[in-house]
Design a protein around this motif. Structure first.
Motif, PDB file in Angstrom:
ATOM      1  N   GLU A  67       0.815  -1.222   0.000  1.00  0.00           N
ATOM      2  CA  GLU A  67       0.000   0.000   0.000  1.00  0.00           C
ATOM      3  C   GLU A  67       0.850   1.275   0.000  1.00  0.00           C
ATOM      4  O   GLU A  67       0.548   2.229  -0.716  1.00  0.00           O
ATOM      5  CB  GLU A  67      -0.928  -0.015   1.213  1.00  0.00           C
ATOM      6  CG  GLU A  67      -1.999   1.041   1.165  1.00  0.00           C
ATOM      7  CD  GLU A  67      -2.986   0.929   2.321  1.00  0.00           C
ATOM      8  OE1 GLU A  67      -3.523   1.981   2.710  1.00  0.00           O
ATOM      9  OE2 GLU A  67      -3.208  -0.179   2.827  1.00  0.00           O
ATOM     10  N   THR A  70       2.376   1.793  -3.427  1.00  0.00           N
ATOM     11  CA  THR A  70       1.338   2.238  -4.361  1.00  0.00           C
ATOM     12  C   THR A  70       1.061   3.728  -4.165  1.00  0.00           C
ATOM     13  O   THR A  70       1.010   4.486  -5.150  1.00  0.00           O
ATOM     14  CB  THR A  70       0.052   1.413  -4.162  1.00  0.00           C
ATOM     15  OG1 THR A  70       0.347   0.041  -4.397  1.00  0.00           O
ATOM     16  CG2 THR A  70      -1.052   1.873  -5.101  1.00  0.00           C
ATOM     17  N   LYS A  71       0.903   4.161  -2.929  1.00  0.00           N
ATOM     18  CA  LYS A  71       0.648   5.579  -2.656  1.00  0.00           C
ATOM     19  C   LYS A  71       1.791   6.459  -3.147  1.00  0.00           C
ATOM     20  O   LYS A  71       1.567   7.533  -3.712  1.00  0.00           O
ATOM     21  CB  LYS A  71       0.439   5.797  -1.148  1.00  0.00           C
ATOM     22  CG  LYS A  71      -0.899   5.321  -0.641  1.00  0.00           C
ATOM     23  CD  LYS A  71      -1.018   5.542   0.860  1.00  0.00           C
ATOM     24  CE  LYS A  71      -2.342   5.022   1.385  1.00  0.00           C
ATOM     25  NZ  LYS A  71      -2.442   5.146   2.846  1.00  0.00           N
TER      26      LYS A  71
END
Length: 175
Positions: A67, A70-71
């Motif tokens: 995550e 991805t951010k």
């Protein structure tokens, strides 16, 4: 004999494909005999094997992102891609209506009928030269809304080595 999934429907032709999961899928007419379908599969065994190998290689090249990664990639895409679009827009003499960053898994970019460019954040996994190619490719769609010879002439005018970059890009799946 190759193992495959058979999907019958009201159709006139047979299609062969290999999914991301390395599953061979045959779509065939309702009335076609199993023997004829097997004959087609046998006839195209070399093509099926090649596609299976390509899909395996693509799966091996896929990067699994957490995550936070991805951010970070989305943040980087929102910063970098508009700058690249602005740079190449000026060079190519085109003006997109906007730039959007998406989470698309099956395509690197797109150009809408209204000239809005969309790019997947996954472009951030690519080398800079391939990102440039995707940007030029999508900007070329402002002039030519298809993949005709005229379209590739526009791409080639601004990126003479586009064929090499296109080939490299095909070896790097978005998802």
């Amino acid at each position: 004999m190759l193992i495959y999934t058979l999907v019958r429907s009201k159709r006139k032709t047979v299609t062969l494909s290999v999914s991301k999961n390395i599953e061979v899928i045959i779509k065939a007419p309702l009335t076609m005999s199993k023997r004829d379908i097997d004959a087609i599969v046998t006839k195209h065994a070399a093509w099926i094997e090649k596609q299976t190998t390509v899909m395996r290689q693509r799966n091996e090249n896929r990067k699994i992102l957490n995550e936070d990664q991805t951010k970070e990639m989305i943040k980087n895409a929102k910063l970098l891609l508009p700058i690249k679009v602005e740079k190449f827009s000026a060079i190519m003499g085109v003006k997109p209506a906007g730039v959007k960053i998406t989470s698309a898994k099956t395509r690197w970019g797109s150009c809408s009928a209204n000239n809005i460019l969309c790019f997947t954040y996954r472009l951030m996994l690519l080398p800079d030269e391939l990102i440039d190619y995707v940007v030029v490719h999508e900007l070329a769609h402002i002039k030519e809304k298809n993949h005709s010879a005229a379209f590739y002439a526009v791409v080639e005018k601004f990126m003479p080595d586009y064929k090499i970059k296109r080939k490299m890009l095909k070896a790097s799946p978005p998802a």
